[in-house]
Design an enzyme around this catalytic site. Structure first.
Site, PDB file in Angstrom:
ATOM      1  N   CYS A 197      47.063  -5.881  20.867  1.00 54.07           N
ATOM      2  CA  CYS A 197      47.140  -4.515  20.347  1.00 54.07           C
ATOM      3  C   CYS A 197      48.614  -4.139  20.217  1.00 54.07           C
ATOM      4  O   CYS A 197      49.345  -4.134  21.221  1.00 54.07           O
ATOM      5  CB  CYS A 197      46.441  -3.570  21.317  1.00 54.07           C
ATOM      6  SG  CYS A 197      46.604  -1.824  20.876  1.00 54.07           S
TER       7      CYS A 197
ATOM      8  N   CYS B 279      48.724  -3.857  13.084  1.00 54.60           N
ATOM      9  CA  CYS B 279      47.619  -3.370  13.921  1.00 54.60           C
ATOM     10  C   CYS B 279      46.591  -4.489  13.846  1.00 54.60           C
ATOM     11  O   CYS B 279      46.274  -4.971  12.748  1.00 54.60           O
ATOM     12  CB  CYS B 279      47.045  -2.072  13.385  1.00 54.60           C
ATOM     13  SG  CYS B 279      45.452  -1.626  14.125  1.00 54.60           S
TER      14      CYS B 279
HETATM   15  N1  DGL Z   1      44.300  -2.645  17.385  1.00 48.78           N
HETATM   16  C1  DGL Z   1      45.302  -1.725  17.779  1.00 48.78           C
HETATM   17  C2  DGL Z   1      46.693  -2.179  17.347  1.00 48.78           C
HETATM   18  O1  DGL Z   1      46.947  -3.355  17.144  1.00 48.78           O
HETATM   19  C3  DGL Z   1      45.171  -0.260  17.535  1.00 48.78           C
HETATM   20  C4  DGL Z   1      43.946   0.463  17.156  1.00 48.78           C
HETATM   21  C5  DGL Z   1      43.860   1.834  17.818  1.00 48.78           C
HETATM   22  O2  DGL Z   1      44.425   2.817  17.277  1.00 48.78           O
HETATM   23  O3  DGL Z   1      43.272   1.880  18.894  1.00 48.78           O
HETATM   24  O4  DGL Z   1      47.585  -1.380  17.213  1.00 48.78           O
END
Ligand code: DGL
Length: 280
Positions: free
Chosen positions: A85, A199
């Protein structure tokens, strides 16, 4: 320089790797890890009760990730953790590394390879609003953008649209198009030729993004580099008769084992979809 294996008995038992995200996005990293390390025992944990991380304040997000990680580390004693993330990694990694004595591999915007490969010297970073605001992201641009002009695009909706599409809800092309439009910049005769998928939710819907993109670009997904990093921490691939079963933790809805198998090619057995209490 290659790192020594993280666990001296790695040849005797499969190392446990915890892969963490706010939702399904970390699966775009996990599928690459699973391909690269068939010998590892993976646990995927989604703090979906806390989704979306991109909208949280920095103090709130640090507290949340530490609380969820405390519970996961106590329960699983992982040999390494992959924070799949960007929104969390660009903020919480120093606190995580200070708190635990296990290696943490982060996921941060791939600005360096994107800028090195850009011919038009116009690169866009498509991320959550949290990631585009971070000092860490500014530092990556300062240190690695070189002659490139970098456009930061913080989408409030794209991670949620990706989640919806992955669970089979209908998401119109126009909705994806509106979220990515600001990443396509034309300046005189030059235009964006590279978009960083900053993301982890976004690579899951890359086919939809490609379809609605105003022109073709190179999309940079960090997953292969993260898999190489984890693999160098683990040391040589050990013989595995068959891949270790997968366990899936979630703070909200139980994860859908069939969906996860379609994305990463590993199935969680009955009883290995584990609910977790979300921090207050
Ligand atoms: N998958 C997450 C990232 O790589 C973010 C998604 C969210 O906003 O929770 O930033």
């Amino acid at each position: 320089m290659s790192s020594p294996p993280i666990h001296p008995s790695a040849a005797l038992r499969a190392p446990t790797i915890l892969v963490f995200d706010s939702g399904l996005g970390g699966l775009s990293v996990f599928r690459e890890l699973a391909r690269t390390r068939p010998d590892a025992r993976f646990v995927y944990a989604a703090d979906d009760a806390g989704f979306p991380y991109g909208a949280r304040s920095e103090d709130d997000l640090v507290a949340r990730v530490l609380a969820v990680m405390d519970a996961l580390v106590a329960r699983l004693a992982p040999d390494a953790v992959v924070i799949a993330c960007n929104t969390a990694s660009t903020l919480v990694l120093p606190a995580l590394r200070a708190r635990y004595s296990i290696p943490f591999v982060g996921t941060v915007p791939a600005i360096k390879p994107a800028c090195e490969g850009s011919l038009t010297k116009q690169v866009s970073v498509l991320a959550t609003p949290g990631t585009v605001k971070r000092d860490y992201t500014q530092a990556l641009i300062r240190d690695f953008a070189g002659a490139c002009r970098v456009t930061l695009v913080g989408s409030t909706r794209l991670a949620g649209l990706a989640e919806a599409a992955m669970v089979g809800e209908k998401v119109a092309d126009e909705e994806f198009a509106a979220e990515i439009a600001p990443a396509f910049v034309r300046e005189g005769k030059s235009r964006t030729d590279t978009v960083v998928l900053a993301c982890t939710h976004y690579p899951l819907v890359l086919d939809r993004l490609q379809k609605v993109a105003p022109w073709p670009v190179r999309w940079v997904d960090p997953a292969p580099a993260i898999a190489r990093r984890l693999s160098s921490l683990l040391g040589p691939v050990a013989f595995a008769a068959s891949p270790a079963p997968l366990r899936l933790f979630s703070t909200g809805q139980p994860l859908d084992a069939a969906l996860i198998e379609r994305i990463v090619g590993r199935r969680a057995r009955a009883g290995e979809l584990v609910p977790m209490t979300a921090p207050a």
